[in-house]
Design a protein around this motif. Structure first.
Motif, PDB file in Angstrom:
ATOM      1  N   PHE A 149       0.837  -1.205   0.000  1.00 34.14           N
ATOM      2  CA  PHE A 149       0.000   0.000   0.000  1.00 34.14           C
ATOM      3  C   PHE A 149       0.871   1.254   0.000  1.00 34.14           C
ATOM      4  CE2 PHE A 149      -2.028   3.430   2.392  1.00 34.14           C
ATOM      5  CZ  PHE A 149      -3.176   3.608   1.647  1.00 34.14           C
ATOM      6  N   ARG A 150       1.924   1.263   0.836  1.00 38.71           N
ATOM      7  CA  ARG A 150       2.780   2.451   0.935  1.00 38.71           C
ATOM      8  C   ARG A 150       3.560   2.713  -0.345  1.00 38.71           C
ATOM      9  NH1 ARG A 150       3.953   0.074   5.862  1.00 38.71           N
ATOM     10  NH2 ARG A 150       5.992  -0.599   5.054  1.00 38.71           N
ATOM     11  N   THR A 151       4.020   1.652  -0.989  1.00 33.94           N
ATOM     12  CA  THR A 151       4.920   1.823  -2.135  1.00 33.94           C
ATOM     13  C   THR A 151       4.213   1.850  -3.486  1.00 33.94           C
ATOM     14  OG1 THR A 151       5.281  -0.573  -2.209  1.00 33.94           O
ATOM     15  CG2 THR A 151       6.834   0.745  -0.910  1.00 33.94           C
ATOM     16  N   VAL A 152       3.001   1.272  -3.554  1.00 35.93           N
ATOM     17  CA  VAL A 152       2.300   1.207  -4.834  1.00 35.93           C
ATOM     18  C   VAL A 152       0.994   1.998  -4.806  1.00 35.93           C
ATOM     19  CG1 VAL A 152       1.219  -0.318  -6.530  1.00 35.93           C
ATOM     20  CG2 VAL A 152       3.319  -1.039  -5.377  1.00 35.93           C
ATOM     21  N   THR A 153       0.071   1.577  -3.921  1.00 33.11           N
ATOM     22  CA  THR A 153      -1.280   2.160  -3.933  1.00 33.11           C
ATOM     23  C   THR A 153      -1.264   3.638  -3.580  1.00 33.11           C
ATOM     24  OG1 THR A 153      -2.130  -0.001  -3.233  1.00 33.11           O
ATOM     25  CG2 THR A 153      -3.625   1.881  -3.076  1.00 33.11           C
TER      26      THR A 153
END
Length: 513
Positions: A427-431
């Motif tokens: 979530f932190r790196t993509v979304t």
């Protein structure tokens, strides 16, 4: 536990919808259900007829002007097209009373065009229709352009190679393929015009009052809540039908946008110029008129109107209330809307998508009337006013973030997981990086919209909570050249505040779908 996480994310938003939309509407339906005899009154029947008529006329005019322009913009390479489509968001975030003042400054009894031509439209429904077009013509252009842009130029080229003239190719090929988007825009324009409040209240007078104005009059001025509820019940039925049509038309897609457009020449270029000029005049002339009128008096250029509002001690309070109410609503809408969009995306449940549309179906005045019925002991409290603001802003955040989340390719998450990233790290790196611009854009639309909110404020506010919109409306009710000039200066301040909020927050993703 993982399969429950999406529903847990949507839980705060669903609870908020239940408390501040479902319960007030239920209370309104119960109150209005026993007084439906109000619809037998010829007066209210005439208000319904006029509401439908002015909404239908606006939709028809938007079709006639917006669809041909949208087609030409999608068919040809036009210099400044991206900027024009971007600027057409400005009327959407313009406070209603700013548009009212702009139209009055142009076409009212003392308007610039009235003085030049002698044509006074103040006692006609023309100003209401022009006001509706100011807000809704951009909606038609943008939705129709998105639909036409997905029609392959190869299909049109094939029709032309078989001898079809340009207009026939557009009519037989492009329009049928883009028709769902065009009809969706028409439905949305009709709905927004039917639910309009500030325009008919300020420009229509008693003769051209709509259902929304009647609901406000019965609620806030006459305290006839049962009859107001009956009108709201009928209005909700109308809204449900139109919204159902809109949802059905926008389901699915029609391909992807394509490029490689030729430059417009000859008749196409002339039509683009004529339709583009007319659209710019309708959508931006009222804004220019407000700014100019606030700097121009009977004797010429002047700063007296600005000095007047700046010297007025109440202006600081109006500005402070507007900003703090807007920021409180933004905080709530961003938190609740962001979580809801994330949960709806992961749950892949159609019902959650549809629920996010519900606040858009209810007018601010009807919502405020429902609050008075459902929570009478909280009627004069600030939390209820902020709740109304938040509910109006919440769907703008959801409808901006949800399409952005759905546009993220699943392979990106799969790649992150294959590299050992957990759910939180993915979530932190993509979304988050991919969805944040849409969250910022939705927040920009939400904040700019609630800064100029007028309907719910007029019903739920107290004197010490007056905002720039209510202060502007009060000045509009005072006669005299100076009051009109100061109202225009105050409207310019509100317009600048809304535009500044939108510009600071918007990341280029401020779209509502």
């Amino acid at each position: 536990m993982t399969h429950l996480l999406p529903w847990l994310l949507t839980l705060p938003g669903l609870l908020f919808l239940t408390l501040f939309l479902a319960l007030p509407l239920t209370r309104t339906l119960l109150e209005g259900g026993v007084t439906l005899a109000v619809w037998q009154d010829p007066y209210f029947q005439s208000r319904l007829a006029w509401t439908l008529t002015q909404a239908a006329l606006t939709a028809a005019l938007a079709l006639l002007l917006g669809v041909p322009l949208a087609y030409l913009l999608s068919r040809y390479e036009v210099r400044g097209k991206a900027l024009l489509l971007r600027l057409l968001l400005l009327p959407f975030v313009t406070p209603t009373l700013v548009a009212v003042l702009g139209l009055t400054a142009l076409l009212g009894p003392q308007g610039a065009v009235t003085r030049w031509t002698g044509l006074d439209l103040s006692d006609t429904p023309a100003l209401v229709l022009l006001g509706n077009l100011f807000f809704n013509l951009p909606v038609m252009v943008r939705l129709s352009h998105a639909a036409f842009a997905r029609v392959s130029p190869g299909l049109l080229g094939a029709a032309r190679s078989l001898g079809a003239p340009a207009w026939r190719a557009a009519w037989d090929i492009a329009l049928p393929l883009a028709l769902p988007g065009v009809l969706a825009g028409t439905a949305l324009v009709f709905l927004y015009s039917a639910l309009s409040f500030g325009l008919p209240l300020a420009l229509g007078g008693e003769r051209y009052a709509t259902l929304e104005v009647e609901i406000y009059t019965l609620t806030a001025l006459q305290l006839r809540l049962s009859e107001a509820s009956a009108l709201i019940v009928g209005q909700l039925a109308l809204t449900l039908v139109v919204t159902g049509v809109y949802v059905a038309l926008t389901r699915g897609g029609s391909g992807v946008a394509v490029g490689g457009r030729p430059r417009a020449r000859g008749g196409a270029r002339a039509a683009l110029l004529a339709l583009g000029t007319l659209t710019v005049l309708i959508c931006f002339a009222p804004l220019v008129a407000v700014v100019v009128r606030g700097l121009w008096g009977a004797a010429g250029p002047t700063l007296a109107y600005w000095r007047g509002i700046l010297a007025d001690e109440s202006t600081a309070l109006l500005l402070w209330n507007t900003v703090r109410f807007g920021l409180l609503a933004l905080a709530g809408a961003t938190l609740l809307g962001g979580l809801y969009a994330l949960g709806a995306w992961r749950a892949r449940a159609r019902v959650l998508d549809l629920l996010s549309l519900l606040p858009l179906m209810v007018s601010p005045v009807s919502l405020a009337a429902g609050y008075l019925l459902a929570y009478p002991t909280l009627a004069a409290t600030l939390p209820l006013l902020i709740a109304a603001y938040t509910l109006l802003a919440w769907p703008l955040v959801v409808r901006s973030v949800l399409p952005a989340l759905r546009a993220i390719p699943p392979r990106l998450h799969e790649a992150a997981r294959s590299l050992g990233a957990g759910t939180g790290a993915a979530f932190r790196t993509v979304t988050w990086p991919l969805a944040f611009p849409a969250l910022r854009g939705g927040g920009a639309l939400a904040l700019a919209t609630v800064l100029g909110e007028f309907g719910a404020t007029l019903v739920l506010t107290r004197p010490e909570w007056a905002t720039l919109s209510t202060g502007l409306y009060e000045r509009l009710g005072r006669p005299g050249e100076r009051n009109l000039g100061e109202a225009c200066a105050l409207a310019t301040l509100l317009l600048l505040l809304s535009a500044l909020a939108f510009a600071l927050l918007d990341g280029g993703e401020g779209e509502v779908t």
